[in-house]
Each structure stands twice: as C-alpha cells, then as structure tokens.
Write a protein that holds these residues in place. Structure first.
Motif, PDB file in Angstrom:
ATOM      1  N   ILE A  19      42.818  43.998  46.214  1.00  0.00           N
ATOM      2  CA  ILE A  19      42.416  43.741  44.828  1.00  0.00           C
ATOM      3  C   ILE A  19      42.017  42.278  44.639  1.00  0.00           C
ATOM      4  O   ILE A  19      41.027  41.972  43.965  1.00  0.00           O
ATOM      5  CB  ILE A  19      43.526  44.168  43.852  1.00  0.00           C
ATOM      6  N   VAL A  20      42.764  41.379  45.259  1.00  0.00           N
ATOM      7  CA  VAL A  20      42.398  39.951  45.192  1.00  0.00           C
ATOM      8  C   VAL A  20      41.020  39.743  45.817  1.00  0.00           C
ATOM      9  O   VAL A  20      40.158  39.057  45.245  1.00  0.00           O
ATOM     10  CB  VAL A  20      43.470  39.074  45.876  1.00  0.00           C
ATOM     11  N   ALA A  21      40.791  40.351  46.970  1.00  0.00           N
ATOM     12  CA  ALA A  21      39.476  40.244  47.617  1.00  0.00           C
ATOM     13  C   ALA A  21      38.387  40.853  46.729  1.00  0.00           C
ATOM     14  O   ALA A  21      37.286  40.293  46.614  1.00  0.00           O
ATOM     15  CB  ALA A  21      39.505  40.940  48.976  1.00  0.00           C
ATOM     16  N   PHE A  22      38.681  41.980  46.100  1.00  0.00           N
ATOM     17  CA  PHE A  22      37.746  42.643  45.190  1.00  0.00           C
ATOM     18  C   PHE A  22      37.346  41.701  44.055  1.00  0.00           C
ATOM     19  O   PHE A  22      36.160  41.527  43.761  1.00  0.00           O
ATOM     20  CB  PHE A  22      38.397  43.918  44.635  1.00  0.00           C
ATOM     21  N   VAL A  23      38.328  41.090  43.417  1.00  0.00           N
ATOM     22  CA  VAL A  23      38.066  40.194  42.284  1.00  0.00           C
ATOM     23  C   VAL A  23      37.244  38.990  42.734  1.00  0.00           C
ATOM     24  O   VAL A  23      36.258  38.607  42.082  1.00  0.00           O
ATOM     25  CB  VAL A  23      39.388  39.758  41.610  1.00  0.00           C
ATOM     26  N   LEU A  24      37.626  38.377  43.845  1.00  0.00           N
ATOM     27  CA  LEU A  24      36.880  37.222  44.355  1.00  0.00           C
ATOM     28  C   LEU A  24      35.453  37.601  44.719  1.00  0.00           C
ATOM     29  O   LEU A  24      34.505  36.843  44.454  1.00  0.00           O
ATOM     30  CB  LEU A  24      37.602  36.617  45.561  1.00  0.00           C
ATOM     31  N   PHE A  25      35.296  38.759  45.336  1.00  0.00           N
ATOM     32  CA  PHE A  25      33.981  39.253  45.723  1.00  0.00           C
ATOM     33  C   PHE A  25      33.108  39.463  44.489  1.00  0.00           C
ATOM     34  O   PHE A  25      31.937  39.088  44.466  1.00  0.00           O
ATOM     35  CB  PHE A  25      34.169  40.563  46.490  1.00  0.00           C
ATOM     36  N   HIS A  26      33.678  40.033  43.452  1.00  0.00           N
ATOM     37  CA  HIS A  26      32.912  40.278  42.229  1.00  0.00           C
ATOM     38  C   HIS A  26      32.580  38.987  41.490  1.00  0.00           C
ATOM     39  O   HIS A  26      31.544  38.917  40.822  1.00  0.00           O
ATOM     40  CB  HIS A  26      33.656  41.260  41.313  1.00  0.00           C
ATOM     41  N   LYS A  27      33.420  37.986  41.606  1.00  0.00           N
ATOM     42  CA  LYS A  27      33.132  36.703  40.957  1.00  0.00           C
ATOM     43  C   LYS A  27      31.996  35.969  41.681  1.00  0.00           C
ATOM     44  O   LYS A  27      31.231  35.248  41.054  1.00  0.00           O
ATOM     45  CB  LYS A  27      34.379  35.821  40.918  1.00  0.00           C
ATOM     46  N   SER A  28      31.883  36.175  42.991  1.00  0.00           N
ATOM     47  CA  SER A  28      30.866  35.443  43.744  1.00  0.00           C
ATOM     48  C   SER A  28      29.499  36.125  43.697  1.00  0.00           C
ATOM     49  O   SER A  28      28.477  35.438  43.629  1.00  0.00           O
ATOM     50  CB  SER A  28      31.307  35.243  45.197  1.00  0.00           C
ATOM     51  N   ASN A  29      29.451  37.458  43.739  1.00  0.00           N
ATOM     52  CA  ASN A  29      28.167  38.154  43.742  1.00  0.00           C
ATOM     53  C   ASN A  29      28.392  39.587  43.255  1.00  0.00           C
ATOM     54  O   ASN A  29      28.585  40.502  44.057  1.00  0.00           O
ATOM     55  CB  ASN A  29      27.555  38.141  45.141  1.00  0.00           C
ATOM     56  N   HIS A  30      28.338  39.772  41.958  1.00  0.00           N
ATOM     57  CA  HIS A  30      28.686  41.072  41.369  1.00  0.00           C
ATOM     58  C   HIS A  30      27.770  42.193  41.844  1.00  0.00           C
ATOM     59  O   HIS A  30      28.236  43.289  42.142  1.00  0.00           O
ATOM     60  CB  HIS A  30      28.679  40.990  39.846  1.00  0.00           C
ATOM     61  N   ARG A  31      26.477  41.952  41.920  1.00  0.00           N
ATOM     62  CA  ARG A  31      25.536  43.016  42.328  1.00  0.00           C
ATOM     63  C   ARG A  31      25.812  43.494  43.750  1.00  0.00           C
ATOM     64  O   ARG A  31      25.863  44.681  44.016  1.00  0.00           O
ATOM     65  CB  ARG A  31      24.104  42.508  42.185  1.00  0.00           C
TER      66      ARG A  31
END
Length: 135
Positions: A19-31
């Motif tokens: 989940i932490v990786a998911f959130v960080l991933f979405h903050k860096s490049n949502h598309r």
C-alpha cells in the motif's frame, strides 16, 4: 481478544508495504500507476486460476475459481477501455475471493500460500476503495 496467525501477520506486513508503494507510485505518476494497477489485476486473475489448477478441489470450486478468474480478467480488460469503475469491480471481486479462501472461514479448499489471502484481501480492498473514492 483477537488471535492473529503468523500468516495473517506476514500478510498484513506485506499489504502495508504494498500500500505504501501504491501511494508513492500514484503520487509520482498517476497515469502510469493506473495502468500498472490494471496489470496487477490481470495477474490476480491468472494467479486465481493457477492456485485452483494446482489444488485438489471439487469440480464446483474449480468452476467457481475459473469464473472468478474470468470476471477479474474481464474487469482488467474493461478498465483499459471504460475506466476506473471496472478496476473497482475487479479488485472487489478478487478481495471477496481472498476472503472466502482465508483459513479462518474454512469455506474454500483451494491451496494458497499461508500469507496470501490476508495480504491480497487487504491490498485489494484498499485499491478498490482508493479508486471508488476518486469517482
């Protein structure tokens, strides 16, 4: 007092890390993250089928797992064309499959790694809620 098994503890730790990786991933490049989430959902469909194929289960359970696998895979494909509504459906369907396969309930006999149902159920519900709240 709630007794949590070692498998559940490992699953929860892995889910929190994912989940932490998911959130960080979405903050860096949502598309890009959205498309990656679709790939993960499609992988869940394949993993569902693989677990069932690798287990000695009843014919009904095998057909149920195959149907869930097809639904989850279909949701992943539809999410590419139709958007996040189908990613919510796919992750919810897979989360419910994980819940049914948790050892606590003794409902399904498909063999999964001891940590998998808890990990995947928590992660799937989180992702489904994330996309549902983004509507």
């Amino acid at each position: 007092m709630l007794i949590v098994s070692t498998g559940d503890q490992h699953g929860l730790v892995l889910a929190v890390l994912a989940i932490v990786a998911f959130v960080l991933f979405h903050k860096s490049n949502h598309r890009f993250a959205f498309h990656f989430d679709i790939v993960i959902l499609a992988a869940c469909a394949g993993i569902t089928f693989a677990f069932s194929s690798n287990s000695v289960v009843t014919q009904f359970e095998y057909m149920f797992d195959l149907a869930v696998s097809a639904l989850v895979g279909g949701c992943a494909l539809y999410a590419l064309q139709k958007g996040q509504k189908y990613i919510v459906y796919g992750y919810l369907i897979h989360a419910i499959w994980d819940l049914l396969h948790h050892n606590f309930f003794h409902i399904a006999t498909t063999k999964t790694p001891y940590w998998y149902p808890t990990f995947c159920m928590v992660y799937d519900f989180f992702v489904a809620f994330y996309y549902f709240s983004k509507k």
